[in-house]
Design a protein around this motif. Structure first.
Motif, PDB file in Angstrom:
ATOM      1  N   ASP A 170       0.947  -1.201   0.129  1.00 51.30           N
ATOM      2  CA  ASP A 170       0.091   0.067   0.039  1.00 51.30           C
ATOM      3  C   ASP A 170       0.907   1.354  -0.060  1.00 51.30           C
ATOM      4  OD1 ASP A 170      -1.882   2.113   0.442  1.00 51.30           O
ATOM      5  OD2 ASP A 170      -3.043   0.977   2.079  1.00 51.30           O
ATOM      6  N   ASP A 171       0.872   2.083  -1.138  1.00 46.83           N
ATOM      7  CA  ASP A 171       1.544   3.220  -1.238  1.00 46.83           C
ATOM      8  C   ASP A 171       0.636   4.726  -0.872  1.00 46.83           C
ATOM      9  OD1 ASP A 171       0.079   3.518  -3.322  1.00 46.83           O
ATOM     10  OD2 ASP A 171       1.656   3.586  -4.774  1.00 46.83           O
ATOM     11  N   GLY A 172      -0.492   4.342  -0.446  1.00 49.86           N
ATOM     12  CA  GLY A 172      -1.299   5.660  -0.020  1.00 49.86           C
ATOM     13  C   GLY A 172      -2.242   5.758  -1.062  1.00 49.86           C
ATOM     14  N   GLN A 173      -2.109   5.483  -2.388  1.00 50.75           N
ATOM     15  CA  GLN A 173      -2.880   5.521  -3.599  1.00 50.75           C
ATOM     16  C   GLN A 173      -3.595   4.257  -4.054  1.00 50.75           C
ATOM     17  OE1 GLN A 173      -0.540   7.708  -6.416  1.00 50.75           O
ATOM     18  NE2 GLN A 173      -0.911   9.568  -5.477  1.00 50.75           N
ATOM     19  N   ASN A 174      -2.518   3.381  -4.056  1.00 46.35           N
ATOM     20  CA  ASN A 174      -3.059   2.080  -4.529  1.00 46.35           C
ATOM     21  C   ASN A 174      -2.927   1.041  -3.236  1.00 46.35           C
ATOM     22  OD1 ASN A 174      -3.091   2.615  -7.350  1.00 46.35           O
ATOM     23  ND2 ASN A 174      -0.853   2.471  -7.295  1.00 46.35           N
ATOM     24  N   THR A 175      -3.993   0.210  -3.047  1.00 47.66           N
ATOM     25  CA  THR A 175      -4.048  -0.519  -1.906  1.00 47.66           C
ATOM     26  C   THR A 175      -3.349  -1.867  -1.921  1.00 47.66           C
ATOM     27  OG1 THR A 175      -6.238  -1.575  -2.832  1.00 47.66           O
ATOM     28  CG2 THR A 175      -6.283   0.362  -1.426  1.00 47.66           C
ATOM     29  N   HIS A 203     -10.391   0.693  -6.556  1.00 51.14           N
ATOM     30  CA  HIS A 203     -10.294   2.199  -7.212  1.00 51.14           C
ATOM     31  C   HIS A 203     -11.097   2.099  -8.758  1.00 51.14           C
ATOM     32  CE1 HIS A 203      -7.730   4.007  -4.325  1.00 51.14           C
ATOM     33  NE2 HIS A 203      -7.424   2.859  -4.216  1.00 51.14           N
ATOM     34  N   SER A 205     -12.588   5.156 -11.675  1.00 48.48           N
ATOM     35  CA  SER A 205     -12.668   6.706 -11.910  1.00 48.48           C
ATOM     36  C   SER A 205     -13.656   7.412 -10.968  1.00 48.48           C
ATOM     37  CB  SER A 205     -12.945   7.024 -13.364  1.00 48.48           C
ATOM     38  OG  SER A 205     -14.233   6.507 -13.900  1.00 48.48           O
ATOM     39  N   HIS A 208     -12.855   5.753  -4.586  1.00 46.36           N
ATOM     40  CA  HIS A 208     -12.401   4.508  -4.014  1.00 46.36           C
ATOM     41  C   HIS A 208     -13.591   3.806  -3.184  1.00 46.36           C
ATOM     42  CE1 HIS A 208     -10.172   1.947  -1.062  1.00 46.36           C
ATOM     43  NE2 HIS A 208     -11.136   2.358  -0.160  1.00 46.36           N
TER      44      HIS A 208
END
Length: 333
Positions: A170-175, A203, A205, A208
């Motif tokens: 998890d990089d904060g944008q993609n889980t 995710h 468009s 989330h």
């Protein structure tokens, strides 16, 4: 008849250009190779108004692969591949960018690398252009970045066992998520495999959604003489199709290939359904495709492909329900 051509067709979804990569540097412990492809593709299909149009889907891939021996049982690897689109530079993509260590018991890499489920969808994703419509994978099971991946291949009395597992952070944008798969290939031509993956928070468009995607695959293939046949089955929860999250879906693909002299004929049937829906809304993918690929040599091929789209265009729209005809030429280096 050239049975090796079937292997070329079956490997079409993988980094087949590595087989033709040119070694540009080597010493006693290290080597560096450059490869890729130039592929011209014209796609004829209807637009939303029902008018036929030709789309330029030409692409170029360039890759660089490095390997160095560290000891008798340990080596280091690095790989990078970039794809460039002729029509729109915004579609240019870094396909791979990873480095890692390998040895007798397998290889571990980190970066943008393959997930584990692609090994199974490759059973039926054998066509020059079409196919793999029912083999949609969650991001953690597909090629993705921030990915720690392991693959090991083991010889078992002439048969081969391949095991893959990966974890996406998890990089904060993609889980975060993970996938794992195993494939067993027997010397007599039969191969089969299974895999499973999960990913938190999907995710689209639209934003989330706090839903965990779960996906299971099973695949089987058989090669006999100049023929290859394969099947793929998937059962999934909360996967993304056409930018919408489908709560429950099920799909399958059937594939066949035949090698005749320097030509490979391939065909696939793809079906994916929303198991919670009914009527025409149930069908997410439904198509039958055929193509023929002529190999002038190991570096150059041409192909023609036609997809019969069996979705109802009155229901899904002209573009989404359109047939497709594709002509292509590909040079591998």
């Amino acid at each position: 008849m050239n049975k090796k051509l079937i292997a070329l067709a079956v490997a079409a979804a993988s980094i087949s250009s590595l087989a033709n990569a040119a070694e540009v540097y080597s010493d006693e412990t290290s080597s560096l190779a450059v490869g890729g492809r130039f592929e011209a593709r014209g796609v004829l299909a209807d637009n939303d108004e029902g008018n036929g149009k030709v789309t330029d889907a030409t692409r170029v891939r360039i890759n660089v692969a490095g390997k160095t021996d560290i000891s008798d049982n340990l080596y280091g690897v690095g790989f990078f591949e970039k794809e460039f689109q002729s029509a729109d530079s915004a579609d240019d993509e870094t396909r791979y960018a990873y480095a890692g260590l390998g040895g007798e018991y397998g290889q571990v890499v980190y970066g943008k690398a393959d997930g584990s489920l692609g090994m199974l969808t490759d059973f039926t994703d054998i066509m020059a252009y079409n196919g793999n419509e029912a083999g949609n994978k969650i991001a953690a099971g597909d090629r993705t970045s921030n990915n720690l991946s392991y693959v090991g291949s083991f010889d078992l009395s002439g048969n081969n066992l391949t095991v893959k597992a990966n974890y996406v952070f998890d990089d904060g944008q993609n889980t975060d998520g993970y996938s794992a798969a195993a494939m067993y290939a027997m010397d007599m031509g039969l191969a089969f495999g299974a895999g499973y993956g999960e990913q938190d928070g999907q995710h689209t468009s639209l934003g989330h959604q706090d839903k965990t995607a779960k996906q299971a695959f099973g695949a089987i293939s058989y090669t006999f003489g100049d023929f290859y046949v394969a099947g793929l089955y998937q059962d999934a929860e909360n996967t993304i199709v056409d930018d919408a999250i489908i709560d429950n879906s099920r799909g399958y693909e059937l594939a066949a290939a035949y090698s005749w002299n320097q030509t490979v004929f391939t065909s696939t049937y793809n079906y994916l359904e929303d198991t919670d829906a009914s009527g025409k809304a149930k069908d997410l993918r439904d198509s039958l495709a055929f193509d023929a690929t002529y190999y002038f040599n190991k570096n150059f091929r041409t192909y023609a492909s036609y997809k019969f789209n069996l979705l109802d265009s009155d229901f899904v729209g002209k573009a989404a329900g359109s047939d497709e005809f594709v002509l292509g030429a590909r040079y591998d280096f």
